[in-house]
Scaffold this active site. Sequence first.
Site, PDB file in Angstrom:
ATOM      1  N   LYS A 190      14.093 -30.733 -21.589  1.00  0.00           N
ATOM      2  CA  LYS A 190      14.293 -30.390 -20.175  1.00  0.00           C
ATOM      3  C   LYS A 190      12.964 -30.459 -19.434  1.00  0.00           C
ATOM      4  CE  LYS A 190      14.185 -26.575 -17.764  1.00  0.00           C
ATOM      5  NZ  LYS A 190      13.642 -27.087 -16.498  1.00  0.00           N
ATOM      6  N   GLU A 264       2.763 -23.485 -25.681  1.00  0.00           N
ATOM      7  CA  GLU A 264       1.500 -23.880 -25.053  1.00  0.00           C
ATOM      8  C   GLU A 264       1.475 -23.178 -23.705  1.00  0.00           C
ATOM      9  OE1 GLU A 264      -1.323 -25.300 -26.418  1.00  0.00           O
ATOM     10  OE2 GLU A 264       0.009 -26.928 -27.041  1.00  0.00           O
ATOM     11  N   CYS A 298      -3.619 -26.073 -17.388  1.00  0.00           N
ATOM     12  CA  CYS A 298      -3.717 -24.848 -18.181  1.00  0.00           C
ATOM     13  C   CYS A 298      -5.125 -24.684 -18.753  1.00  0.00           C
ATOM     14  CB  CYS A 298      -2.685 -24.867 -19.295  1.00  0.00           C
ATOM     15  SG  CYS A 298      -2.663 -26.418 -20.190  1.00  0.00           S
ATOM     16  N   GLU A 395      -4.564 -16.215 -14.394  1.00  0.00           N
ATOM     17  CA  GLU A 395      -4.466 -17.655 -14.136  1.00  0.00           C
ATOM     18  C   GLU A 395      -3.949 -17.882 -12.710  1.00  0.00           C
ATOM     19  OE1 GLU A 395      -1.424 -19.935 -16.366  1.00  0.00           O
ATOM     20  OE2 GLU A 395      -3.028 -21.360 -16.729  1.00  0.00           O
TER      21      GLU A 395
END
Length: 484
Positions: A190, A264, A298, A395
């Site tokens: 997906k 991840e 990331c 983040e």
Amino acid sequence: MTKKSKKKTWDLVPAPESTSHVNIQSEYGLFINGKFQKSKKGKMYDTINPANEKKIAKITEATKADVDTAVLAAKKAYDNVWSKMTGAERGKYIYRIARILQERAREFAVIESMDGGKPIRESRDIDIPLAANHFFYYAGWADKLDYAFPNQKIKPHGVAGQITPWNFPLLMAAWKIAPALATGNTIVLKPAETTSLTTLLLAEVIQEAGLPPGVVNIVTGHGPVGAHIVNHAKVNKIAFTGSTGVGKYIHNALAGTDKSMTLELGGKGANIIFEDAAIDQAVEGIVNGIFFNQGHVCCAGSRLFVQESIQKEVLKKLKHRISTLIVGDPLDKNTDIGAINSNKQLKVIKDYVKIGQKEGADMYVGEQVLPKKGFWCAPTLFTNVSQSHIISKEEIFGPVLAIQSFRTVAEVIKKANNTPYGLSAGIWTDKGSKLFNMSSQLKAGVIWGNTFNKFDPGSPFGGYKESGFGREGGMHGLADYIKT
Ligand code: NAI
Ligand code: MG
């Protein structure tokens, strides 16, 4: 305090990439069992171009029943065809995918930039060639698994469920599909809801490459579609890239099951500049580390640590460099910073910028004139930042850099490691010994020396702590798709 740069952005003649060779259909079904199919009950939704908010195409929101059909197709293909094929045969199919991707590279690059907002220079020079290279790389492993795992009996997991994010849509699909196919798994993948187009185009490539039906299935839609894959009883392995929040959800959902998983997740990478570094190169590295792909990375170098003795010089050069960055049309070859991927992500970034100001950090914003339509964020620096500031801990996933200073090696190691994440770091120094010493002490999966954001299919990628577990890329990337 907000300071703006005095310099104006350079004026360059527009150099837009042509879109005439690009063939986007008005709507896309789900790719199940080798064919594009309509969902029986699923609605359609628009995927838009974040640079102008225009609709590009209609995409299917898969239902639980669609996910079920896709998983069953993958299971059947695994049992009847793919698990019985030799590695050499599997490798041929993967090579074919790589070659067709290369042939259609320009088309893929344009669509990646239209659907996700990233500059064409990046999709053309990084995303698409790297994606093709991942297929080439893993095609080579398919018949050599005995060398990767000597004296071990290995077996694929079976059906791999894969969920990808919106920051590197095609590349993340390649990272996941190529090693899974090489090791003999079949797939239900997906893509992210805002950037599904290049993955759907990859389905066309997979068709063209003649893969047996059901070996790769692509289902589109939002989070719940991902959750159906995660929770499906016949899925044997989950590979996910995305937010730490969803990563934790998946971790909990799979606890106590025999499904294997790789996650991840996020990062808050430290980019560390020593006084003995080549300063101009380091400034380029800082810019690349945080402004590359609008900071939607990331492993971005979102925390900058500058040695105190050169702080003034680095800041001056950095501000000057920022004033020259071109923010605008992702399809223009001069563009450095494209559109923010979605309005939702722009809001997240804006909220963090407000938090940074409230926390008392000094803000400096590039004075680029932002287009009226679309989602944009000018390059932003924060100085006077401390370790306890939220903007140096969480983040942000945007073009926003938190800058701190340090005096000694020991101090910067402590500061850089003071984070729940551990994905990436960069070190800029003239001294190789310092580089080696630091790279063994920094808790990060990837450490770059005098460079940043460099990737190669042969090199494993992944994190420590809350950045997730498992490795993608390289020989290590095979291990997560097999049982010994
Ligand atoms: P997200 O984690 O919600 O999306 C990633 C993928 O997971 C998408 O395909 C999404 O549809 C899917 N997903 C969402 N909920 C799910 C569920 N319950 N089960 C299974 N799959 C699910 O990320 P989002 O909301 O788009 O971004 C939020 C933040 O996540 C960003 O601000 C950024 O900090 C971080 N992020 C990190 C990425 C990375 O590369 N590590 C990539 C994308 C986002
Ligand atoms: Mg889109």
